[in-house]
Each structure stands twice: as structure tokens, then as C-alpha cells.
Design a protein around this motif. Sequence first.
Motif, PDB file in Angstrom:
ATOM      1  N   UNK A   1       0.828  -1.209   0.000  1.00  0.00           N
ATOM      2  CA  UNK A   1       0.000   0.000   0.000  1.00  0.00           C
ATOM      3  C   UNK A   1       0.868   1.268   0.000  1.00  0.00           C
ATOM      4  N   UNK A   2       0.214   2.381   0.095  1.00  0.00           N
ATOM      5  CA  UNK A   2       0.917   3.664   0.004  1.00  0.00           C
ATOM      6  C   UNK A   2       1.872   3.855   1.183  1.00  0.00           C
ATOM      7  N   UNK A   3       1.461   3.397   2.362  1.00  0.00           N
ATOM      8  CA  UNK A   3       2.331   3.520   3.538  1.00  0.00           C
ATOM      9  C   UNK A   3       3.616   2.715   3.350  1.00  0.00           C
ATOM     10  N   UNK A   4       3.485   1.535   2.718  1.00  0.00           N
ATOM     11  CA  UNK A   4       4.659   0.719   2.427  1.00  0.00           C
ATOM     12  C   UNK A   4       5.594   1.481   1.492  1.00  0.00           C
ATOM     13  N   UNK A   5       5.012   2.042   0.441  1.00  0.00           N
ATOM     14  CA  UNK A   5       5.812   2.830  -0.495  1.00  0.00           C
ATOM     15  C   UNK A   5       6.489   4.003   0.217  1.00  0.00           C
TER      16      UNK A   5
END
Lengths: 512, 512
Positions: free
Chosen positions: A336-340
Motif C-alpha cells: 500500500x501507500x504507507x509501504x511505499x
Amino acid sequence: MATRNAVPPHHHLPTTHNHRVPVTIRAAYQASTIGQNPHEKPSKKAMKLAESLSNMLNLHIETTIQRSLNRSNFNVLSIEEKHDTPTMSPKEDISEKWREIHGCHDWDNLLNPLHPWVRREIVKYGEFAQATYDAFDFDSYSEYCGSCRYNQHKLFNRLGLDKSGYNVTKYIYAMSHVDLPQWLEKSRLVDTWSKDSNWMGFVGVSDDQESSRIGRRDIIVAWRGTVAPSEWYDNMQGQLEPIGQGEAKVEHGFLSIYTSKRDTTRYNKSSASEQVMREVKRLVEFYRKRGEQVSLTITGHSLGGALGLLNAYEAAKNFPGLPISVLSFAAPRVGNIAFRDELYQMGVKTLRVTLKQDVVPKMPGIVFNESIQRFDDIMGTLEWVYTHVGVELKLDVRSSPYLKKGLNLVGFHMLETYLHLVDGYHSSDSGFRVDAKRDVALVNKECDMLVDELRIPHHWYQLANKGLVRNHHGRWVKPKRDPEDVPSPNVEKSSNVLQVEEDYGFGSLFGV
Amino acid sequence: MATRNAVPPHHHLPTTHNHRVPVTIRAAYQASTIGQNPHEKPSKKAMKLAESLSNMLNLHIETTIQRSLNRSNFNVLSIEEKHDTPTMSPKEDISEKWREIHGCHDWDNLLNPLHPWVRREIVKYGEFAQATYDAFDFDSYSEYCGSCRYNQHKLFNRLGLDKSGYNVTKYIYAMSHVDLPQWLEKSRLVDTWSKDSNWMGFVGVSDDQESSRIGRRDIIVAWRGTVAPSEWYDNMQGQLEPIGQGEAKVEHGFLSIYTSKRDTTRYNKSSASEQVMREVKRLVEFYRKRGEQVSLTITGHSLGGALGLLNAYEAAKNFPGLPISVLSFAAPRVGNIAFRDELYQMGVKTLRVTLKQDVVPKMPGIVFNESIQRFDDIMGTLEWVYTHVGVELKLDVRSSPYLKKGLNLVGFHMLETYLHLVDGYHSSDSGFRVDAKRDVALVNKECDMLVDELRIPHHWYQLANKGLVRNHHGRWVKPKRDPEDVPSPNVEKSSNVLQVEEDYGFGSLFGV
């Protein structure tokens, strides 16, 4: 296994709706490869789906090819003349520029047009990823199916990579607690080297000469993917699973392969994550003690690209300050975006090589992320949060006059196709590089992508008589594998570069 | 070309109704091979036809196999123990019995049960016929596609037949004036060794030691057939064409391959008929001058068996008193009753090895000759006069515990399947010979007929990397063929046994 335990138990079970996507996609996929075998008859439904799919991908199915390179380039003379030319330009000293080449400025002004040094390094790492396919034992009648055919000391020599400037120091094995259909290559035999694990890649390190050329001691991790996308479309619908302590989440199938272990196995008493982290730590510490500048470059194709991102995330958490870059080919979205954002914050630099016509980099999330509503009946509801990481280098199969342009989802996804297109890539609006030197024949190793004029057989990468040899009685038998190439968990712990081996008691993010 | 000219011109043209049979049969044929490739989807129609066809052939499609040999024979130990055993019994002196073995009493009391000496000789000749497949260049990207990969001096050595006791003295090439679809293997390249001709077999002769063992100097002719029956079902409906001076008639497609020639070709300035007759005459005269007993044994599989009969007919006309026998495998009917009777009158002895489940020996004439009316809508009206010649040795795929029993028309037709079943044949009502020694792995060379327990890969007969090799630059290229293996019309005229070569001005039945 703290992370895995945090996942609700149903994530480990196949759910009914999961089966809708893969079956349909696989039908399209099969339809797309028809035409290679005149005996195959596609179903109408599959053909229709393949057509829709190709429309969606903006793919023009062409029967005649006329591109930037003149047709006369295909005459016998020029093909045979090329046989006597090197497959690479001479190596140049890039020691002053390696940080830029590895993305310290996010490859600004290096990709369009593509800087020759960057191109060269992309191909170099891509060939490490390709090695994980070329050496893999796919023979289901072999007791070593799913392993590497050569031991780590012979690998590069056997694959013609002995001048790569790198040495392999450790093999990585993986298993999965999650049932992932068609992920694991399994022997049909009863007695096999391993029932649970597959060889998934290797760790290596640059030698003195190459380190001098590239300006630092470069540790590499190359992750094997899966050969045909059909093998793991099944996994695409899995839910996101937390990674680390924050909001970061990743696809649970990928995470399972990266983190699964079991005491009763021979090759995964420790997980792939632990194996690779332990070896990277060993190498980082060894070379840092010698006062050398060290970098970590992770590469992988397809599933291997996804594993590479997990690997980079974990390495960044464990080695603050270590320059880490990921060079992925045909990789799907992973998290997800948090991972990115966490990857960005930690300074991980990712160059994502994609091919416009390859469907895999569009997954998961093809529906929402690509803003194409038409396919939602096929894809079902996907978590919209899947997002790509890093900078994209987007290739186009139409740029190469050597390639067939007909729908061929296998061919479009093959790493060798990618490497060919990188080799010929100049810029997004120019044709194939006239002075591209890489051997075009490699493209057809495992597919049928080269135009007939080149006279390269399709699917040519094969053993003589599928490995059978005549013994002194004249019987055709499968010889025993050379004992030194039989995978052994103990042998894998040693290294040909560094003879010291300790148990570091390394604590990975995912528990030991 | 007197005979050809006697045929009404429309015989050389394809007629509309001719196309009904092959298309339908081929559909059934394709359907039958489905299941080997999970990507193939049969049409309903084809499956239904295949089912009818299998019923007609009394073929029981079984998914589990439990036959005379106990299942435990397939365990790893016994398979691996067998690897260290010879593939043949010791050779015995058959010099006193060779006339019986070659049918002087029409194999009375020799076939059921099968006399071990007869079995052994059948396999010996069958392996000569198999050599014509094993050495054939099928590579459509090769400029030598359709030729033999080795020259005649190396052929037996390369195929492991160097202890056969025979030497090859001449290669035979054939072309056809009649348009026979899918008969000729053709290169896709522009510049090729020949545009019209294929290598169709060889003439050879027993050496001194073998001649002593078998009681005479044995001249052999081995004819290549076609690999898959689908390739020549198209030819099955051709009308009969006169041969010789009497009422004898034969299928005009076979006759065309046997007799066609053209001055502008390199390899068929003389026809296959002329080439083989000239060489046989040379050898017969040479050895007769030395006072030796001479015989002629002709062998061939499928189309090769048909050509063998034409060859025997012509040889009998030209060499009265020469013992001539034909050993055919999976051969179709060739001519009418007058043709058969003439062969009988001239003393030609034919042993016809057939397989109950193989459709090819039932053609042409499957409708009337087999008295099955059900299929007449598929087969159309065939000349009912086609008849078989000689004595039949009928094999049954169900007799072997090593073979899969599912419908597999390719596998049922393969010569290696026949040789395996001959090797295991004892009598019509007994199981597979327990002491059969021939290498079972050979069966799967070009098909998928062996049960999985044997762990023999299917379709395993293949070149490493389809003939590509890495050159010193690391490029994968197809090496030039060794000049001594390049087919040459001049080289073919010489012999490694007899150095004298004359133009005999031999007048064959079919004109020179």
C-alpha cells in the motif's frame, strides 16, 4: 513469525471468490498463446477475452512488421556478420557516478534518453535475475526438481557469467505456509531433495576488479520469479497484511513466500528473509570492517521483483545508511501507500522496468489503478490501495524490429524480452538502438517472440535428450546429479568469498 | 516415366471429394492427442469422432493401468537395477535357419508363439527403419531440412548401431510429381540443399561377421516413413495406378514418391526407384561374383512400408531367384489383389507387423475391408480393391504394462512403440515377456506412451538448445553443418564397402 500471526486465520485459506479471476485470466492467457501450435483450438470465449485484454493493453495485433529498422537488416549476411561481434560494449569506469546510476537523484535525466551507463547496469543486474531461471531444475521427473542445477561456485561459470565481476556467496530457499497454487515447482517422485522448498535466488558480491570499476563493494540479491504469469495470477487477490510496526501493508502471498519457515524442513528451518538478511549482514560487516564503501542492489523479475521490494524494506530497516537500490523487471504491485512511503523515507531507490504490453506490472489493482471499469466483472473487487514504488522505465514491444507483435502474454512477460528491449532502448520517442549489441537469440530461449527472418528456433533453451544419456549398455538413463551439485543445507551456509561463518543470531523484522 | 504417363491426367489433380477424409480424420487425430497438453481444448465434434474411432478400433480408454506385470515392478529399485543389464540377448548363429526366419514357409509356426530368432531379426531390421527417423533433419530453420544429419559412413555410429553388423552403402532421395500435402519436409529458408527432395532411406549390406552369423550376404533397404499419420492421411484416397505390365495397381501417391524424378533437381535426376535398383544391382552382382549367397531384406515403417513393397515388387521383377523379404511396420495397404498375387508368384515374402490400436494399417479401405459400415459417411467411397500383402504379426498395446492405454494415435503409430511390443511379444494370448531386454525408454523418444512410474520424460529425443551453440563472443548461433555431412549427389554415388562405381545403365520397370 510475529507478522504472520497478526493476520486473521482466514487469510491462509483459499476463498471462493478468489477463483474467479485466475480462471478467466488464464483462459485469455491460453488463448493468447495459440497460434504457436497449429493443433490448438481456442474457445470462442477465451478468444473474445483475449481480444478485450489486448484492447485494454492498447496492444495492436499486427501480422506484418515494419518498424524503424529497415527490413534489409534481416538478410542472411547481416545476421551472420553480427555473429562475429561482441555482445557488449567495453566496460567503462563508473566509480564516480554509481550513486546517480543507482538512483540517488531518482534517475532524473538519466532515463529519457537512457544513459548508456544506466542501460548497461540494468542489463548486468537483469542477467543475474535471468540466471535464477536458467539454472533452475524444472524437470518434474528429477528428484532435484525445484533446486538449482549447479552449486553456487559453478553457477556463473555454467551460465556464461564468469566475467560478470561477481561471485555468488549464498543460495536462498523459500517455502510458503499459504497455499499458493502453482507457485512451487514439485518433483513427481517420492524421494526428493525437498518437499516444501524451492531455490529462490542467491546473494553475491562484486570482486575487487569490478568493485574498483563501480566505485564500491556491491552486494547483490537476485530473486527468482515464476516463468509464466499464469502460475501466479491466482495469488493476486490476496488481502494486504501488515509489515513492520506502522501502517505499511503488503500482499500476503508474497509475504508468505518471503517469511515462511518450518523446523521439520531441510531448507527452510530459517525463512528466505532470515537467510538473505543473515548473509547480507555478514557481507556488510565484513567489508565495512575493511573500510570499504558497501552497497546493496536487489534485482528480480515478476514475483522476484515483489520479493526484492520486501527484501529492500527489511534491509533498510536493518542497515540504516546502507545505499539500497531495487532493480525490478515486470514486477507487480506489492503493497500500500504507507509501504511505499516508508521505502521512500528510508531512502530505498527503486527502478521499475515495465513493458507496456505485459499485463503483470498492472496487477494487482488493474481495475481501479488503471481506471478501466470495463474489467471489473472479471477482476472483482480488489484492494485499491496497492501502489507501485519508485521510478518506471517503460518499454514497448513495438520498438524492436526483431520481435513479433502478435498477442503473446508469455513472450511479453519474459525477462529476456525485457533485457532485449532495454538493450535497444534509447528514448521514449526513438526507435531501436542501431548499435545494440546484446545477443538477440536469447529472447527465444523460452518463448516464440523473434521474427522468423532471424531463423532462431523458439523455446530453444533445452537439454540434450532432456538430460537422458546412453550408458555403457546402450540404455537411456538419467544420470545421477554430480554430488557437488546436490543441494545441501550445510553446504549452502559456507561461502566462496569469505571462509568465516558464524551464527550471528540475527534478528530479522519477521522474527527468528 | 512410362507408367506415370499411362495414368489419366486427372489423377494428378486433387479432386474435391478428396478433402473430406483427411480433414475429419485429422480432427479426430488431434482430439486424440489432447490431454498431453493442458492448454489444448478439443472441439466437441472432434472428441465425438475420436470416441467413435476408438470404439471402432476396439480401444478401451483406461485411466488406470493394471496388467500382467505386477505394479511393484515399477519401483525405483527394479528400474535402476535394469539400467545395468544388456539391451539384447547374446547373438546366436542363425545361418541354418535364415530362410525360415525370412518366411520361406510363410512363418508357419514361427509367430505364435514368436520364435526368439524371428523376434530378434524383426527388431534388428526395425532399428534400421528407425534410424531413418532418428537421423532426419526436421529443423525447418536449417538449410538442410529434409536431409540426413550425418553422412552414410557415420550414420550407424552416431545412432549407436555400429555393432549392427551392417554398413550403409548408399542414401536414397525421393521427390513427388503429385502434390502430396505435408509429405515433404521443407526448410523455411531460401537457400537450401534441395527444394524438391527428401532423404528417404538407405541401402546397406551385412559385413563378413554378420554374414557368417546369418548364413548369407544380406542387402538391406530401409525406407523412411512419415512421423505422424496426419501427415499423409491426405494421400489415402488416391486412385490406383497400374504398375508393371499386368493387372497390378497401386496407390498413385506412393508410386509417385517412388518413381518421380526431374533433371533440374540435384538429388532426383534419378528416381528413388532408380537409385535403389542401381545400388542393389551393384551389390548383388558384386557378391554373386564372389560366389556368395545373397538376400535382399526391405524394411520400412508407415509410408516406408508402402515404399518397401513397391521396392520389393520391382526387385523381384529384376532379380529372379534373389530371396526377397519385406518386413514392414504400421504399413497401409498399397495395391490391389493382382499386385498382391504377383508378389506372391514372384516369391516375395512379407511379414507385416501391425498394432491393433494403430489406425494406419487399416487404411486405405477401412470401410469395406474392415466391414464397418458405420464410418462410411466419414470415409467416403474408397476403392475396395486395396488389399494387404503377406503374413501379419498383430501386436496389442494392452499387452505391455509399460504403456499408457489412453487413446494416443501418434503413440500407437510410432515405430518405437512397435519395436517395444515386438520385444515383449510372446504369443497372442500371453502377457509381456518378463525377460524382454530392449530399452523401454526408447518408446518415449517422440511421444508420451510410457507410464509415469518409469520417470522417462516424454518427447525426449532432442538436441541441446535445438542445435544452437555459444560462439567465442558468447552469441548463440547455429553452427554450419560439418562439410562431410552436407548432402552431395556426387558423394552419394560412392560407397564405403565397394569402391568401384560404374554407370550400369540399369533399366528399371519405371523407365530411366
